[in-house]
Design a protein around this motif. Structure first.
Motif, PDB file in Angstrom:
ATOM      1  N   ASP A  53       6.031  17.814  -0.379  1.00 35.81           N
ATOM      2  CA  ASP A  53       5.125  17.082  -1.260  1.00 35.81           C
ATOM      3  C   ASP A  53       5.221  15.590  -0.937  1.00 35.81           C
ATOM      4  O   ASP A  53       6.314  15.062  -0.724  1.00 35.81           O
ATOM      5  N   ARG A  54       4.087  14.901  -0.879  1.00 37.96           N
ATOM      6  CA  ARG A  54       4.082  13.478  -0.515  1.00 37.96           C
ATOM      7  C   ARG A  54       4.930  12.632  -1.456  1.00 37.96           C
ATOM      8  O   ARG A  54       5.599  11.692  -1.047  1.00 37.96           O
ATOM      9  N   LYS A  55       4.900  12.971  -2.731  1.00 38.29           N
ATOM     10  CA  LYS A  55       5.646  12.188  -3.719  1.00 38.29           C
ATOM     11  C   LYS A  55       7.063  12.720  -3.931  1.00 38.29           C
ATOM     12  O   LYS A  55       8.021  11.964  -3.996  1.00 38.29           O
ATOM     13  N   LYS A  56       7.179  14.042  -4.039  1.00 39.01           N
ATOM     14  CA  LYS A  56       8.476  14.640  -4.371  1.00 39.01           C
ATOM     15  C   LYS A  56       9.338  14.938  -3.147  1.00 39.01           C
ATOM     16  O   LYS A  56      10.536  15.157  -3.258  1.00 39.01           O
ATOM     17  N   GLY A  57       8.703  14.984  -1.972  1.00 41.22           N
ATOM     18  CA  GLY A  57       9.460  15.287  -0.761  1.00 41.22           C
ATOM     19  C   GLY A  57       9.599  16.785  -0.540  1.00 41.22           C
ATOM     20  O   GLY A  57       8.708  17.559  -0.866  1.00 41.22           O
TER      21      GLY A  57
END
Length: 284
Positions: A53-57
């Motif tokens: 995920d781009r935000k959560k990694g």
């Protein structure tokens, strides 16, 4: 001057704190990097996809996977774990009561990443069925159940079929492993490939009874299930795995669970096996 010294002191403390935090983070990352080979050596990912995920990694994070596996390693008999991709929730499967394979719905399975304990890797290719007690729903002539696990592909077991009085409409064969084993897979071989159709392999501590003729046995968890009559090719062995998790139990049962619609004699169910092998290990 006092103000200057105060600001210098604060900056120094921030720098030390930042270095300490970075050092701690690097130490944690180094630990995870060292532990990942541990995961790969003793555990195998059987199902599920790691997401990014781009935000959560990375989802689930490596640390969450490691923590779950370490938790499993500390539990006697733990043979499988699953980690929720979104929440990182950890589920461990230990006892014969646990059924990690019950939720076979695709949408449910996609929520998790599954890892299985490899157990004794060298022993995973050893046929555990040899020398064990075996029974079948009925017996046709001299084709006794023991011939399915005698390590001789020239001999066969066969249940009664056709119009015979002893026949079972849903024939089965069950192996008593004597003690709890973690079952990872089963090999099937038959000279009459159409007889092995629409079947289930179950593992657990519930023993099937010969009085249960024509009954769909559902007491133990499902290791593997197949629908159709094209599973086997004549005289060619085929290995199936218990997925997404191995199962622990004393009894391994193979049963035809419905009539074959495209067999030479639809509705004439019988089970004919040249050999059945069981793979797995004894839980530690």
């Amino acid at each position: 001057l006092i103000v200057f010294l105060y600001i210098t002191l604060i900056d120094s403390q921030k720098s030390k704190s930042s270095k300490s935090s970075k050092s701690l983070k690097n130490s944690k990352n180094d630990t995870i990097k060292k532990e990942i080979p541990f995961i790969q050596k003793f555990y195998t990912k059987t199902l599920g996809e790691i997401k990014v995920d781009r935000k959560k990694g990375r989802l689930p994070p490596k640390g969450s996977i490691l923590n779950c596996i370490v938790k499993c390693s500390a539990l006697h008999g733990c043979h499988c774990v699953r980690i929720n991709v979104e929440t990182s929730e950890c589920n461990t499967f230990v006892s014969t009561v646990d059924d990690p394979n019950s939720e076979r719905n695709t949408s449910v399975l996609e929520k998790y990443v599954y890892y299985t304990n490899n157990g004794n890797r060298e022993g995973n290719n050893v046929n555990l069925a040899l020398g064990k007690k075996v029974t079948q729903s009925s017996t046709y002539n001299q084709f006794r159940a023991q011939k399915a696990i005698d390590n001789d592909k020239r001999t066969e077991s066969k249940t009664s079929g056709g119009k015979e009085k002893r026949r079972s409409t849903l024939p089965w064969l069950q192996i008593d492993m004597k003690d709890d084993h973690v079952i990872t897979g089963v090999m099937l071989l038959s000279s009459d490939e159409k007889s092995v159709h629409d079947f289930e392999i179950r593992v657990g501590n519930r023993q099937i009874s010969k009085s249960e003729k024509g009954t769909h046995f559902k007491e133990n968890p499902v290791c593997y299930a197949y629908e159709g009559s094209d599973f086997l090719q004549k005289a060619k062995p085929k290995v199936v795995k218990c997925e997404p998790c191995p199962l622990m139990g004393r009894y391994v049962t193979l049963q035809i669970v419905k009539n074959c619609t495209d067999c030479p004699n639809p509705g004439d169910n019988y089970l004919n096996l040249a050999e059945l092998e069981i793979y797995g290990y004894i839980p530690k």
